[in-house]
Scaffold this motif. Structure first.
Motif, PDB file in Angstrom:
ATOM      1  N   GLN A 160       0.889  -1.146   0.194  1.00  0.00           N
ATOM      2  CA  GLN A 160      -0.144   0.010   0.079  1.00  0.00           C
ATOM      3  C   GLN A 160       0.996   1.104   0.066  1.00  0.00           C
ATOM      4  O   GLN A 160       0.663   2.288  -0.724  1.00  0.00           O
TER       5      GLN A 160
ATOM      6  N   ARG B 102      -9.990   2.444  -0.027  1.00  0.00           N
ATOM      7  CA  ARG B 102      -8.838   2.717   1.333  1.00  0.00           C
ATOM      8  C   ARG B 102      -7.579   3.246   1.020  1.00  0.00           C
ATOM      9  O   ARG B 102      -7.132   4.269   1.818  1.00  0.00           O
ATOM     10  N   ASP B 103      -7.296   3.261   0.024  1.00  0.00           N
ATOM     11  CA  ASP B 103      -6.044   4.034  -0.602  1.00  0.00           C
ATOM     12  C   ASP B 103      -6.292   5.645  -0.532  1.00  0.00           C
ATOM     13  O   ASP B 103      -5.628   6.390   0.063  1.00  0.00           O
TER      14      ASP B 103
ATOM     15  N   ASP C 225     -12.902  -1.462  -3.243  1.00  0.00           N
ATOM     16  CA  ASP C 225     -12.443  -1.449  -2.048  1.00  0.00           C
ATOM     17  C   ASP C 225     -11.319  -1.120  -1.774  1.00  0.00           C
ATOM     18  O   ASP C 225     -11.054  -0.196  -0.741  1.00  0.00           O
ATOM     19  N   THR C 226     -10.174  -1.634  -2.172  1.00  0.00           N
ATOM     20  CA  THR C 226      -8.773  -1.330  -1.818  1.00  0.00           C
ATOM     21  C   THR C 226      -8.463   0.200  -2.432  1.00  0.00           C
ATOM     22  O   THR C 226      -7.809   1.027  -1.651  1.00  0.00           O
TER      23      THR C 226
ATOM     24  N   VAL D 148      -6.390  -3.624  -8.566  1.00  0.00           N
ATOM     25  CA  VAL D 148      -7.015  -3.608  -7.011  1.00  0.00           C
ATOM     26  C   VAL D 148      -8.336  -3.479  -7.232  1.00  0.00           C
ATOM     27  O   VAL D 148      -8.938  -2.957  -8.264  1.00  0.00           O
TER      28      VAL D 148
END
Length: 259
Positions: A3, A38-39, A34-35, A31
């Protein structure tokens, strides 16, 4: 890709493209949505970006500025400031009346003035000292309050004194310039610069490329108030188009190590 690595790449993408969508992140880094979300949340928590509907942008408002000494010693812009200052000083003619603001780039111009017979007005204690070492320059230092961190004189008394002067040329630097105009993080500095621009026949802006595309808290003026821009690199297309629309003469200063 971890990440932390992805976050660095996202910021690099934003620096180039100004905006990124969740779909962009998914496609670039393979990705999930959702990823990607989050980033974006992580970058916003770190203060690097602003979340928008479906993605993120870089903040357009720059919130901080280094103090005067740190800006003066910034090696990343030293050569550019020297080249810009040299070109600015070359525009002067003996006997002209001048206004000089308290920017470090204008200080570089003051150091390289070799013409004589000037009357110079400034709100910079450092520039006043530099000009005092030169022959044939009469110096008027504005009175008022001293901003200790950025080393300029400001306040109602300084503005009142400025209103009594008229000069041929103003050398001024700013922290930020966009197609909308020039801005500063310091409101008191902004009031002084506005009055300086009113006092000069010709407004010459000295600014390196790191100030392009940035916006600060307090608006000084629109581009229509500028006559000449001296910088070290060509502005991007949007800014250049706005400058040319206002018939601003763009002068590119080359450092000793530049082709």
């Amino acid at each position: 890709m971890y990440q932390e690595e992805r976050l660095i790449e996202i910021v690099h993408y934003l620096e180039k493209h100004k905006r990124i969508s969740t779909e962009n992140i998914c496609g670039l880094f393979d990705v999930s949505r959702d990823t990607a979300r989050r980033d974006i949340i992580k970058l916003e928590e770190q203060g690097h970006i602003l979340r928008t509907r479906g993605g993120a942008i870089l903040p357009t408002l720059s919130k901080t500025i280094a103090n005067y000494d740190d800006r003066l010693l910034d090696e990343s812009t030293t050569e550019s400031k020297k080249a810009i200052g040299k070109l600015a000083a070359s525009l002067l003619h003996d006997g002209e009346y001048l206004l000089l603001d308290a920017s470090t780039t204008v200080q570089s111009a003051a150091e390289q003035i070799y013409t004589k017979g000037h009357v110079a007005v400034t709100n910079s204690i450092d520039i006043a000292g530099i000009l005092n070492q030169k022959e044939g320059i009469s110096i008027h230092l504005l009175g008022g309050l001293l901003h200790q961190e950025h080393r300029f004189i400001y306040g109602s008394r300084a503005i009142e004194m400025l209103s009594d002067y008229y000069v041929h040329k103003l050398f001024m630097g700013v922290c930020a310039i966009t197609a909308d105009g020039i801005t500063t993080p310091n409101e008191e500095d902004g009031y002084i610069l506005k009055e300086m621009m009113r006092r000069a026949d010709q407004v010459i802006l000295l600014v390196d490329h790191t100030k392009f595309g940035k916006r600060q808290f307090h608006r000084i003026a629109g581009l229509e108030m500028i006559d000449i821009l001296i910088t070290d690199q060509e502005p991007d297309e949007r800014l250049k188009e706005a400058l040319l629309l206002h018939e601003i003469d763009i002068m590119i200063a080359k450092g000793e190590n530049q082709p």
